[in-house]
Design an enzyme around this catalytic site. Structure first.
Site, PDB file in Angstrom:
ATOM      1  N   ASP A 139     -38.097-133.739  -1.026  1.00 49.04           N
ATOM      2  CA  ASP A 139     -37.555-133.094  -2.221  1.00 49.04           C
ATOM      3  C   ASP A 139     -36.585-132.014  -1.753  1.00 49.04           C
ATOM      4  OD1 ASP A 139     -37.106-131.438  -4.434  1.00 49.04           O
ATOM      5  OD2 ASP A 139     -39.024-131.991  -5.342  1.00 49.04           O
ATOM      6  N   LYS A 145     -31.571-127.836 -11.373  1.00 45.21           N
ATOM      7  CA  LYS A 145     -31.469-126.584 -10.630  1.00 45.21           C
ATOM      8  C   LYS A 145     -30.049-126.396 -10.089  1.00 45.21           C
ATOM      9  CE  LYS A 145     -35.839-126.330 -11.654  1.00 45.21           C
ATOM     10  NZ  LYS A 145     -36.423-127.608 -11.688  1.00 45.21           N
ATOM     11  N   TYR A 202     -44.178-128.095  -5.586  1.00 51.18           N
ATOM     12  CA  TYR A 202     -43.956-127.674  -6.973  1.00 51.18           C
ATOM     13  C   TYR A 202     -45.177-128.078  -7.818  1.00 51.18           C
ATOM     14  CZ  TYR A 202     -42.354-128.084 -11.761  1.00 51.18           C
ATOM     15  OH  TYR A 202     -42.278-127.998 -13.123  1.00 51.18           O
TER      16      TYR A 202
HETATM   17  C1  4LM Z   1     -39.604-124.434 -11.142  1.00 49.84           C
HETATM   18  N1  4LM Z   1     -39.251-126.761 -10.705  1.00 49.84           N
HETATM   19  O1  4LM Z   1     -39.982-124.364  -9.954  1.00 49.84           O
HETATM   20  P1  4LM Z   1     -37.627-131.034 -13.409  1.00 49.84           P
HETATM   21  N2  4LM Z   1     -39.022-130.591  -7.532  1.00 49.84           N
HETATM   22  C2  4LM Z   1     -38.973-129.265  -7.327  1.00 49.84           C
HETATM   23  C3  4LM Z   1     -38.985-128.388  -8.421  1.00 49.84           C
HETATM   24  O2  4LM Z   1     -38.914-127.075  -8.177  1.00 49.84           O
HETATM   25  C4  4LM Z   1     -39.047-128.911  -9.732  1.00 49.84           C
HETATM   26  C5  4LM Z   1     -39.103-130.295  -9.896  1.00 49.84           C
HETATM   27  C6  4LM Z   1     -39.075-131.105  -8.772  1.00 49.84           C
HETATM   28  C7  4LM Z   1     -39.394-125.791 -11.702  1.00 49.84           C
HETATM   29  C8  4LM Z   1     -39.397-126.105 -13.025  1.00 49.84           C
HETATM   30  C9  4LM Z   1     -39.882-125.243 -14.114  1.00 49.84           C
HETATM   31  C10 4LM Z   1     -38.932-128.741  -5.928  1.00 49.84           C
HETATM   32  C11 4LM Z   1     -39.108-128.025 -10.870  1.00 49.84           C
HETATM   33  C12 4LM Z   1     -39.176-130.929 -11.261  1.00 49.84           C
HETATM   34  O3  4LM Z   1     -38.053-129.737 -14.002  1.00 49.84           O
HETATM   35  O4  4LM Z   1     -38.459-132.181 -13.879  1.00 49.84           O
HETATM   36  O5  4LM Z   1     -36.131-131.293 -13.489  1.00 49.84           O
HETATM   37  O6  4LM Z   1     -37.901-130.918 -11.810  1.00 49.84           O
HETATM   38  O7  4LM Z   1     -39.360-123.442 -11.833  1.00 49.84           O
END
Ligand code: 4LM
Length: 415
Positions: free
Chosen positions: A186, A211, A114
């Site tokens: 993750d 999510k 990410y």
């Molecule tokens: C997105 N993703 O992909 P917070 N780990 C993974 C993620 O996809 C994300 C996070 C951590 C997206 C956010 C805009 C595999 C986030 C970070 O957004 O901090 O809850 O999670 O669209």
């Protein structure tokens, strides 16, 4: 919790675990403890709680009764000893790193992550004396060759955001164990309903609970699940003194509400995504679909071993590259152009200019995804409606699907 000799199943624990309505006037749902602090009946009680010698709450940055129910429930679902709920997925990831990695240590991370996890590791962590290197963990032998006594932590997402690459968690975990490094997985894309990395040997699971766990796009939250020892350390250093990324009791309540339907929602996300992946792959405007359930995915067999089902995320590349991808995204009607994932609504976004704009164009090429890649988070709407929207937008492409003129992708600071 129902009285039974057997361990209740996943859905039952997602609804009942760690909450006894009898303690709260029979209230079906847990109270939301909107309090920042907790009174002590004497100085000694306060001192004992601070010293960790007496049970009880102190201050909601380090613990709150509503949050505790969520933490116990997440630990149960991931089959870990303990859990910590955080204010965001990034709060969870940074708390894990700040608590367990120090100056002089090295982190090895998978080739694609990410965008903000990548940004933290590639662009910022060196300022704290920590080295981060990236290896392609689709072949665990790359990790075996790269790991060294300096490697304190290995971080992977499986499937990876945005390009759906997998890591063989059991093999990677064994390499980490032999080298004395901690494996952090993750599990945001899968949730514990589809994949349980701790059972495969990982040390720590992190989540963006924003999510699928929350599931309704109405909160930002994160979680860590690990041994009791690691969770106590991450809470008392990472959250208490280093990043302060505690979750609010209200958001914890919303995640608890989301968890009640996690298995139902995931079954539906997976079923619809599996059908859509085939439909998209068959369309003449599509160059490639990245989905672990497709025969064309090189790690389909691993996905079948490691995951209960193939998830609700799809990435695709169109024949006209970036310009066709942009025309496709502007052509959809039901799908919402938005970052994030795991919501009831189908979301469509362009990683190179959005979630992964933290990578420079050169970094994107080096880390294995193109500027033309489009990402879909398949929602809970009727399959036919999602299909008609996406296929209709592809049908409309006409000339755009073969256009080759480049469209600038700015490197902007977005999620
Ligand atoms: C997105 N993703 O992909 P917070 N780990 C993974 C993620 O996809 C994300 C996070 C951590 C997206 C956010 C805009 C595999 C986030 C970070 O957004 O901090 O809850 O999670 O669209």
């Amino acid at each position: 919790m129902p009285k039974t000799a057997h361990k209740p199943g996943f859905a039952t624990r997602a609804i009942h675990h760690a909450y006894d309505p009898a303690l709260y006037h029979g209230a079906l749902n847990p109270p939301v403890f909107l309090t920042s602090t907790f009174g002590f009946d004497s100085v000694q009680t306060g001192a004992d709680r601070f010293a960790g010698e007496a049970e009880g709450f102190i201050y909601s940055r380090v613990g709150n009764p509503t949050v505790s129910i969520l933490e116990s429930r997440l630990a149960s679902l991931e089959e870990g000893e303990a859990a910590l709920a955080t204010s965001s997925g990034m709060g969870a990831i940074s708390a894990v790193i700040w608590s367990l990695v120090g100056s002089g240590d090295e982190i090895l991370a998978d080739k694609t992550l990410y965008g903000c996890t990548f940004g933290l590791l590639e662009h910022h962590i060196h300022r704290f004396g920590i080295t981060a290197r990236f290896v392609d963990m689709t072949n665990p032998e790359n990790l075996r060759a790269a790991i060294s006594p300096r490697t304190r932590m290995v971080i992977t997402e499986s499937p990876s955001n945005p390009n759906m690459r997998l890591a063989d968690i059991a093999v990677v975990a064994e390499i980490c164990r032999q080298a004395g490094a901690l494996l952090v997985v993750d599990n945001t894309y899968c949730t514990p309903y589809l994949q349980r990395p701790l059972g495969l040997g990982a040390d720590i699971v992190v989540h963006s609970a924003t999510k699928y766990l929350g599931g309704h796009g109405d909160l930002i939250a994160g979680a860590v699940v690990a041994s009791r020892e690691h969770i106590d350390l991450i809470r008392s250093t990472g959250i208490k003194e280093l990043n302060g990324a505690c979750i609010s009791a209200f958001d914890a309540f919303l995640v608890l509400r989301g968890l009640k339907t996690l298995n139902l929602r995931m079954d539906r996300h997976c079923a619809t995504a599996a059908r859509l992946a085939h439909d998209l792959e068959a369309h003449p405007a599509v160059e490639h679909v990245f989905y672990p359930g497709l025969d064309s995915h090189p790690q389909k067999a691993l996905a079948e071993r490691q995951m209960r089902a193939m998830g609700g995320m799809i990435a695709l590349e169109l024949k006209g590259g970036l310009s066709a991808g942009r025309a496709f995204m502007d052509g959809v009607g039901l799908a919402t152009r938005a970052v994030s994932l795991g919501d009831a609504e189908t979301l469509i976004q362009h990683p190179a200019s959005m979630t992964h704009a933290t990578y420079s164009p050169e970094e994107r090429a080096k880390h294995g995804f193109t500027d033309g890649l489009i990402r879909l988070s398949v929602g809970l709407e009727d399959y036919e409606d999602i299909r008609n929207d996406l296929i209709g937008a592809l049908d409309q492409l006409g000339g755009a699907a073969t256009a080759t003129q480049p469209v600038a992708v700015r490197d902007t600071v977005h999620a």
